[in-house]
Design a protein around this motif. Sequence first.
Motif, PDB file in Angstrom:
ATOM      1  N   HIS A   1     -35.395  75.122  -8.019  1.00 54.14           N
ATOM      2  CA  HIS A   1     -35.499  73.691  -8.123  1.00 54.14           C
ATOM      3  C   HIS A   1     -36.156  73.429  -9.366  1.00 54.14           C
TER       4      HIS A   1
ATOM      5  N   ASN B   1     -37.194  69.599 -11.185  1.00 56.27           N
ATOM      6  CA  ASN B   1     -37.275  68.238 -11.062  1.00 56.27           C
ATOM      7  C   ASN B   1     -36.541  67.621 -12.425  1.00 56.27           C
TER       8      ASN B   1
ATOM      9  N   SER C   1     -27.364  72.356  -2.445  1.00 53.54           N
ATOM     10  CA  SER C   1     -28.743  72.733  -2.478  1.00 53.54           C
ATOM     11  C   SER C   1     -29.401  74.030  -2.552  1.00 53.54           C
TER      12      SER C   1
ATOM     13  N   LYS D   1     -26.548  69.852 -11.395  1.00 54.35           N
ATOM     14  CA  LYS D   1     -26.798  71.031 -10.528  1.00 54.35           C
ATOM     15  C   LYS D   1     -26.800  72.168 -11.626  1.00 54.35           C
TER      16      LYS D   1
ATOM     17  N   GLU E   1     -29.743  72.252 -13.842  1.00 52.47           N
ATOM     18  CA  GLU E   1     -30.741  72.748 -13.014  1.00 52.47           C
ATOM     19  C   GLU E   1     -30.922  74.246 -12.998  1.00 52.47           C
TER      20      GLU E   1
ATOM     21  N   TYR F   1     -33.795  76.384 -14.765  1.00 56.45           N
ATOM     22  CA  TYR F   1     -34.613  77.414 -14.020  1.00 56.45           C
ATOM     23  C   TYR F   1     -34.649  78.620 -14.596  1.00 56.45           C
TER      24      TYR F   1
END
Length: 179
Positions: free
Chosen positions: A42, A44, A72, A105, A108, A112
């Motif tokens: 995850h 932000n 998710s 996504k 993200e 990460y």
Amino acid sequence: AGNILGTEQSGHISSVGYELYCHLLENAVRQQKELPPKESPHVNIDLPVTAFLPGSYIPPGRHKIDVYRKLSSVATLGELEDVANEIRDRFGPPPEEAIQFLSLKELELLAYGWGIDNIRLEEDRFAVFAYLNAQRIHDLAGKLGRSLRIVDRRNSYLLLPESAMKGPKLVDHLKSVLR
């Protein structure tokens, strides 16, 4: 199975919620099998982008919740591609907002991988990467050269090539930087 699915254990579902209960149960099983816990990346991301799954594309209800849930839980770019292909197969070509949702996504997952836990804009000229892993951000700075500046123990600033870069162009640029 009786204890897991019976009233003795399933009573905990109401106190922690179904999703969290399933996540805890999955990690407990993985621990018993001596496997590492499943990571759910995850980051932000606070960028000026319109990204969602419109009701005209995936009608509100169970199917839409299932798609959001799948997205998710995606942990790799390969899994993201599989879910994106499944969405296209089930619902047809995605509209622009859905494409941007998938693109965020992807951003993200890339962030990460570099140990970044927050991306935001500052002064419309900088993308600020808040990071957790100093070594990884120094590796990224080495790769990018002078365009990424590490300013403290928590934040690095990426100089954007154009002032007020927004929308899909901004997301695509950030993805290219983090590849």
